[in-house]
Design an enzyme around this catalytic site. Sequence first.
Site, short mmCIF file in Angstrom:
data_model
loop_
_atom_site.label_atom_id
_atom_site.label_comp_id
_atom_site.label_asym_id
_atom_site.label_seq_id
_atom_site.Cartn_x
_atom_site.Cartn_y
_atom_site.Cartn_z
N ARG A 1 0.39 6.35 2.01
CA ARG A 1 0.67 5.34 3.04
C ARG A 1 1.67 4.30 2.57
O ARG A 1 2.62 3.96 3.28
CB ARG A 1 -0.64 4.65 3.45
CG ARG A 1 -1.57 5.53 4.26
CD ARG A 1 -2.74 4.72 4.77
NE ARG A 1 -3.65 5.55 5.55
CZ ARG A 1 -4.72 5.09 6.16
NH1 ARG A 1 -5.03 3.82 6.08
NH2 ARG A 1 -5.51 5.90 6.84
N ILE A 2 1.47 3.76 1.37
CA ILE A 2 2.38 2.72 0.88
C ILE A 2 3.73 3.32 0.55
O ILE A 2 4.79 2.74 0.88
CB ILE A 2 1.77 1.99 -0.32
CG1 ILE A 2 0.49 1.27 0.10
CG2 ILE A 2 2.76 1.00 -0.92
CD1 ILE A 2 -0.27 0.59 -1.03
N ASP B 1 5.56 14.42 -4.63
CA ASP B 1 4.14 14.29 -4.28
C ASP B 1 3.63 15.68 -3.93
O ASP B 1 3.94 16.21 -2.87
CB ASP B 1 3.95 13.35 -3.08
CG ASP B 1 2.49 13.01 -2.84
OD1 ASP B 1 1.63 13.86 -3.15
OD2 ASP B 1 2.19 11.90 -2.34
N ALA C 1 2.18 -0.26 -8.04
CA ALA C 1 1.03 0.55 -7.62
C ALA C 1 -0.18 0.28 -8.50
O ALA C 1 -1.08 -0.48 -8.11
CB ALA C 1 1.41 2.03 -7.67
N ASP D 1 4.64 -5.20 -11.22
CA ASP D 1 3.60 -6.08 -10.68
C ASP D 1 2.23 -5.78 -11.26
O ASP D 1 1.30 -6.56 -11.08
CB ASP D 1 3.55 -5.94 -9.15
CG ASP D 1 2.59 -6.90 -8.49
OD1 ASP D 1 2.64 -8.12 -8.83
OD2 ASP D 1 1.78 -6.47 -7.65
N GLU E 1 -5.43 -5.84 -17.21
CA GLU E 1 -5.27 -7.08 -16.45
C GLU E 1 -6.53 -7.93 -16.56
O GLU E 1 -7.63 -7.37 -16.65
CB GLU E 1 -4.97 -6.76 -14.97
CG GLU E 1 -3.65 -6.04 -14.77
CD GLU E 1 -3.33 -5.78 -13.30
OE1 GLU E 1 -4.14 -6.20 -12.43
OE2 GLU E 1 -2.30 -5.19 -13.00
N HIS F 1 0.40 -9.14 -10.39
CA HIS F 1 -0.34 -8.34 -9.41
C HIS F 1 -0.44 -9.06 -8.06
O HIS F 1 -1.53 -9.37 -7.56
CB HIS F 1 -1.73 -7.99 -9.93
CG HIS F 1 -2.30 -6.75 -9.31
ND1 HIS F 1 -3.12 -5.88 -9.96
CD2 HIS F 1 -2.13 -6.21 -8.06
CE1 HIS F 1 -3.45 -4.88 -9.17
NE2 HIS F 1 -2.87 -5.06 -8.01
N ALA G 1 -1.00 -7.67 -2.90
CA ALA G 1 -1.82 -7.98 -1.72
C ALA G 1 -1.90 -9.47 -1.43
O ALA G 1 -2.64 -9.88 -0.53
CB ALA G 1 -3.23 -7.43 -1.92
#
Length: 533
Positions: free
Chosen positions: A153-154, A173, A233, A258, A263, A281, A284
């Site tokens: 989707r992304i 993919d 991602a 990102d 993390e 990150h 979102a």
Amino acid sequence: MTTSAPVVLIAEELAPSVLGVLGTGVEIRHVDGADRSALLPALAEAAAVMIRSATQIDAEALAAAPNLKVVARAGIGLDNVDVAAATERGVMVVNAPTSNIVSAAEHAVALLLAAARHIPAADASLREGQWKRSAFTGVEVTEKTVGVVGLGRIGQLVAQRLAAFDVELIAYDPYIQPGRAAQLGVRMVSLEELLRESDFLTIHLPRTPETVGLIGAAELATTKRGVIVVNAARGGLVDEAALADALRSGQVGAAGIDVYATEPCTDSPLFALPNAVVTPHLGASTTEAQDKAGAAVARSVRLALLGEFVPDAVNVQAGGVVAEDVRPGLPLAEKLGRVFTSVAGGLAQSVTVDVRGKLAEFDVSVLSLAVLKGVFSDVVEEQVTYVNAPLLAEQRGLEIALTSDPESPTYRNYVRVCGAMADGTQVTVSGTLFGKNQVPRLTEVAGFEIDLAASGHLLFFVYADRPGIVGAVGAALGEAGINIAGAQVSRADEGGEALMAVTVDSPVGAELLEEIAGLIGAKDARAADLTTL
């Protein structure tokens, strides 16, 4: 004392739109979800609890909430919710699986553009009182080749947005049909071809044992000199040390990162490089994503409290009526789906789920959903549920069919997954439920009969039957410090093709798997992780 209106407990700060979506007919209460001494008594009358990431809804919290019908996480991850315990208590768990996909896609595009034009470094230089235009000469995106690794989707949203720059879009993919990619104006290629041809490379894959370290020193060495790499991602898909070396040498012209292997991350070799654009990150982290997440789960809460179908329920037992006799078949079907994807090595054009025996006396349509859930669990970015699995199949051009027959000549309960691949070959895996506890077992993989517990880390090797292979595989795994829990060899004829199925205690990376395959001359080598089921 209970109230006539169901109590919705909001345990963390949510978007203002949440209250409007919940509407009237509910009683809204607030509590600090991070304060256990306040949370547990507040749950006593709650019919729904809405959280983000700071509130732990574990077995203790669920036990304190006898009236609870739904736990709603305003976001994607569910690490702070004990889904199994909630399912056991009949509590629905919902999240917002698509709330941040636009924000994540836009952030990837922003990183790509910022890296192409050295925007952060130029900004920092000017703020330090320096006017160095020539030091920050960038490159145009227009008429370049953009390689998208992962067209979920992304990845699709990124491709659609970059198409406006008049670029050539290529993608790798193995789990999307070329026809779907063509509709997006994307040409499907191998990973090797993508690395060779791309001027820009952007990654949109889930983090799995197969994808960790996918882009390392060897892969970066095969790219065009000056390629620009973006990873928004998952951390660990790109080897950060190798990327830093390539940025220093100029093999990679710039990078936008990102996400990181560990993390929170405040110390990376990338942070000292002016041609690396780094963010903590933030994919979102937009007002809109948070608003969408809150509104989405608020709608789910309303539906749950009304007793209606909930699209974003992640636990099917709470989200729909499944016969008690069918429920043990759910983990079996999902595990067969995962093993199928592993053995197939790509997405089938069609899959048939054949259910036989006592299971087939009931409505077993949910088993086809469980197979799809397993098929996609390790190959797409978003969390796969029984609800979104059919949509994922539709988006990728995968057709699913279900057959059932109460007559079973071999096992009391039997599920077979048969997939037709694009090259005309068929791949099958089968399983059964064993014993009083209905334990899932594999009975057949790729045409070879086996009898193996469907659990743990599994390895499959297809090779020419001859002496010494079992010992060679055991020695290689032992040298790597990986313990074998069980092994089984199946063959049709002496000296013909054989399948070795091995259960190990820890994951086996792609590099070691390939090394062992080469050592024994295996025709095929695959790994499947069933530890999370």
